[in-house]
Design a protein around this motif. Structure first.
Motif, PDB file in Angstrom:
ATOM      1  N   ALA A 148       7.770  -7.822   8.204  1.00  0.00           N
ATOM      2  CA  ALA A 148       8.595  -7.195   9.570  1.00  0.00           C
ATOM      3  C   ALA A 148       9.468  -6.066   9.035  1.00  0.00           C
ATOM      4  O   ALA A 148      10.263  -5.925   8.375  1.00  0.00           O
ATOM      5  CB  ALA A 148       9.406  -8.464  10.232  1.00  0.00           C
ATOM      6  N   GLY A 149       9.214  -4.871   9.713  1.00  0.00           N
ATOM      7  CA  GLY A 149      10.021  -3.654   9.569  1.00  0.00           C
ATOM      8  C   GLY A 149       9.326  -2.872   8.402  1.00  0.00           C
ATOM      9  O   GLY A 149       9.733  -1.358   8.158  1.00  0.00           O
ATOM     10  N   ASN A 150       8.513  -3.277   7.632  1.00  0.00           N
ATOM     11  CA  ASN A 150       7.697  -2.774   6.770  1.00  0.00           C
ATOM     12  C   ASN A 150       8.394  -2.467   5.390  1.00  0.00           C
ATOM     13  O   ASN A 150       7.765  -2.002   4.354  1.00  0.00           O
ATOM     14  CB  ASN A 150       6.832  -1.686   7.127  1.00  0.00           C
ATOM     15  N   ASN A 151       9.635  -2.490   5.466  1.00  0.00           N
ATOM     16  CA  ASN A 151      10.536  -2.365   4.095  1.00  0.00           C
ATOM     17  C   ASN A 151      10.951  -3.623   3.600  1.00  0.00           C
ATOM     18  O   ASN A 151      11.698  -4.309   4.011  1.00  0.00           O
ATOM     19  CB  ASN A 151      11.816  -1.457   4.569  1.00  0.00           C
TER      20      ASN A 151
ATOM     21  N   LYS B 247      13.623  -0.462  -1.797  1.00  0.00           N
ATOM     22  CA  LYS B 247      12.629  -1.215  -1.063  1.00  0.00           C
ATOM     23  C   LYS B 247      10.958  -0.863  -1.345  1.00  0.00           C
ATOM     24  O   LYS B 247      10.818   0.424  -1.878  1.00  0.00           O
ATOM     25  CB  LYS B 247      12.865  -1.354   0.410  1.00  0.00           C
ATOM     26  N   SER B 248      10.169  -1.730  -1.002  1.00  0.00           N
ATOM     27  CA  SER B 248       8.600  -1.094  -1.113  1.00  0.00           C
ATOM     28  C   SER B 248       8.112  -1.315   0.203  1.00  0.00           C
ATOM     29  O   SER B 248       8.619  -2.030   1.223  1.00  0.00           O
ATOM     30  CB  SER B 248       7.924  -2.118  -2.087  1.00  0.00           C
ATOM     31  N   TYR B 249       7.135  -0.401   0.458  1.00  0.00           N
ATOM     32  CA  TYR B 249       6.345  -0.514   1.697  1.00  0.00           C
ATOM     33  C   TYR B 249       5.497  -1.647   1.603  1.00  0.00           C
ATOM     34  O   TYR B 249       4.769  -1.995   0.632  1.00  0.00           O
ATOM     35  CB  TYR B 249       5.615   0.937   1.585  1.00  0.00           C
ATOM     36  N   ASN B 250       5.390  -2.524   2.676  1.00  0.00           N
ATOM     37  CA  ASN B 250       4.496  -3.600   2.973  1.00  0.00           C
ATOM     38  C   ASN B 250       3.867  -3.866   4.219  1.00  0.00           C
ATOM     39  O   ASN B 250       4.670  -3.614   5.281  1.00  0.00           O
ATOM     40  CB  ASN B 250       5.279  -5.062   2.566  1.00  0.00           C
TER      41      ASN B 250
ATOM     42  N   HIS C  51       0.742  -1.141  -0.036  1.00  0.00           N
ATOM     43  CA  HIS C  51      -0.019  -0.125  -0.168  1.00  0.00           C
ATOM     44  C   HIS C  51       0.882   1.469  -0.043  1.00  0.00           C
ATOM     45  O   HIS C  51       2.051   1.098   0.200  1.00  0.00           O
ATOM     46  CB  HIS C  51      -0.828   0.079   1.230  1.00  0.00           C
ATOM     47  N   GLU C  52       0.090   2.317  -0.123  1.00  0.00           N
ATOM     48  CA  GLU C  52       0.915   3.579   0.217  1.00  0.00           C
ATOM     49  C   GLU C  52       1.484   3.661   1.753  1.00  0.00           C
ATOM     50  O   GLU C  52       0.602   3.101   2.416  1.00  0.00           O
ATOM     51  CB  GLU C  52      -0.113   4.809  -0.097  1.00  0.00           C
ATOM     52  N   PRO C  53       2.778   4.090   1.817  1.00  0.00           N
ATOM     53  CA  PRO C  53       3.329   4.109   3.101  1.00  0.00           C
ATOM     54  C   PRO C  53       2.549   5.085   3.932  1.00  0.00           C
ATOM     55  O   PRO C  53       1.943   6.155   3.427  1.00  0.00           O
ATOM     56  CB  PRO C  53       4.530   4.225   3.127  1.00  0.00           C
ATOM     57  N   PRO C  54       2.326   4.962   5.317  1.00  0.00           N
ATOM     58  CA  PRO C  54       1.685   6.157   6.079  1.00  0.00           C
ATOM     59  C   PRO C  54       2.429   7.079   6.115  1.00  0.00           C
ATOM     60  O   PRO C  54       3.682   7.092   5.814  1.00  0.00           O
ATOM     61  CB  PRO C  54       1.598   5.241   7.584  1.00  0.00           C
ATOM     62  N   PRO C  55       1.767   8.462   6.548  1.00  0.00           N
ATOM     63  CA  PRO C  55       2.580   9.468   6.413  1.00  0.00           C
ATOM     64  C   PRO C  55       3.809   9.378   7.130  1.00  0.00           C
ATOM     65  O   PRO C  55       3.779   9.194   8.548  1.00  0.00           O
ATOM     66  CB  PRO C  55       1.601  10.832   6.867  1.00  0.00           C
ATOM     67  N   GLY C  56       4.835   9.900   6.736  1.00  0.00           N
ATOM     68  CA  GLY C  56       6.230  10.108   7.914  1.00  0.00           C
ATOM     69  C   GLY C  56       6.976   8.643   7.608  1.00  0.00           C
ATOM     70  O   GLY C  56       8.054   8.518   7.895  1.00  0.00           O
ATOM     71  N   PHE C  57       6.606   7.710   7.072  1.00  0.00           N
ATOM     72  CA  PHE C  57       7.321   6.376   6.806  1.00  0.00           C
ATOM     73  C   PHE C  57       8.129   6.510   5.838  1.00  0.00           C
ATOM     74  O   PHE C  57       7.856   6.871   4.636  1.00  0.00           O
ATOM     75  CB  PHE C  57       6.340   5.109   6.617  1.00  0.00           C
ATOM     76  N   VAL C  58       9.447   6.127   6.073  1.00  0.00           N
ATOM     77  CA  VAL C  58      10.404   6.457   5.064  1.00  0.00           C
ATOM     78  C   VAL C  58      10.652   4.953   4.544  1.00  0.00           C
ATOM     79  O   VAL C  58      11.005   3.849   5.120  1.00  0.00           O
ATOM     80  CB  VAL C  58      11.825   7.059   5.627  1.00  0.00           C
ATOM     81  N   VAL C  59      10.543   4.805   3.036  1.00  0.00           N
ATOM     82  CA  VAL C  59      10.681   3.699   2.342  1.00  0.00           C
ATOM     83  C   VAL C  59      12.246   3.627   1.991  1.00  0.00           C
ATOM     84  O   VAL C  59      12.504   4.550   1.169  1.00  0.00           O
ATOM     85  CB  VAL C  59       9.775   3.577   1.083  1.00  0.00           C
TER      86      VAL C  59
END
Ligand code: HEC
Length: 252
Positions: free
Chosen positions: A173-176, A166-169, A154-162
């Motif tokens: 674990a860790g979302n990257n 990498k892709s946001y998942n 998905h689109e990463p939540p605001p402020g999350f640095v991809v």
């Protein structure tokens, strides 16, 4: 007697119903044909799942514990297995002792996309695509997790640095994650005409990976049901004979 019967029934009931567990760590609990004591694999889903693996995932992930002939287990004929194997080449030595290649046979292991881990990492921005043979068992709630992972881009939540490359998942674990979004709607054209939505593809490939990790699940469950039935009957007969003996002892 009644409490015994209820006990036996409860024992049998254990595992017959897989209670819908609450979503755990963002991984929703899904319905699977192979859940519960009478669970079986849906052969059509397995074949579609194999198609997704073959056409998409196998570009990066090996499944080195599977041989082509294992595919007979999911409903492919001898001839189909032979034809699938023949699409791949394996290294061999020719009659002059020189390195050569030959067509894969049903007894050969699944073709691996990379010769080794270093090459796999180099092609994937440093991340290693793990072998998928046992993946459905290696992760908690494996099939549910695989579906959530494949649908978790998905689109990463605001402020999350991809991180770079990498892709946001949402569930990794860790979302990257180092795996780019592998499937979307109509990623494959199913041989059986099923509409290839992302959810369908994810569900089918997770079913296939579950079978790969536990091909003997159906047999295990069949034996389990028989054993439970046997134990249930045994407890009933034990109780009846106990009553007989007690009546004799008490002289009634
Ligand atoms: C372009 C290459 C590529 C493709 C295609 C691909 N993957 Fe991956 N996959 C990766 C990489 C790289 C990783 C390791 C990610 C990491 O560690 O950040 C990975 C990791 C995974 C993991 C492990 C996640 C975890 O919890 O560690 C699963 C499961 C997975 N992939 C399933 C699939 C499935 C199923 C498909 C096909 C629908 C697929 N992948 C297609 C490259 C790929």
């Amino acid at each position: 007697m009644r409490s015994m019967m209820i006990g036996a029934a409860a024992l049998l009931g254990l595992g017959l119903t897989a209670p819908a567990l609450a979503a755990e760590g963002g991984v929703p609990h899904l319905e699977w044909s192979f859940s519960g004591a009478f669970g079986t694999y849906d052969r059509a889903a397995l074949q579609r799942g194999f198609q997704v693996y073959k056409e998409v995932c196998s570009a990066c992930h090996s499944m080195k514990y599977l041989s082509y002939r294992d595919l007979r287990d999911i409903g492919f004929s001898e001839a189909e297995v032979k034809a699938i194997a023949a699409q791949y080449e394996v290294a061999t030595i020719d009659e002059n002792g020189d390195p050569a290649t030959r067509k894969a046979e049903p007894s050969d292991r699944f073709h691996s996309p990379f010769p080794n881990d270093e090459a796999a990492r180099a092609a994937n921005g440093g991340a290693l695509p793990p072998d998928l043979s046992l993946m459905a068992k290696a992760r908690h709630a494996g099939p549910d997790y695989i579906v959530a992972l494949l649908s978790g881009y998905h689109e990463p939540p605001p402020g999350f640095v991809v991180a770079e490359g990498k892709s946001y998942n949402a569930v990794f674990a860790g979302n990257n994650i180092g795996m780019p979004k592998p499937i979307s709607d109509d990623q494959v054209t199913y041989a059986d005409g099923t509409k290839a939505t992302l959810a369908q593809e994810a569900h089918d490939v997770a079913t296939f990976l579950m079978w790969a990790a536990e091909p003997k699940l159906e047999e295990r469950k069949r034996i389990g049901v028989k054993v439970m039935g046997f134990l249930g009957l045994l407890s009933i007969f034990t109780y009846l004979s106990y009553r007989r003996v007690r009546r004799k002892v008490q002289g009634h």
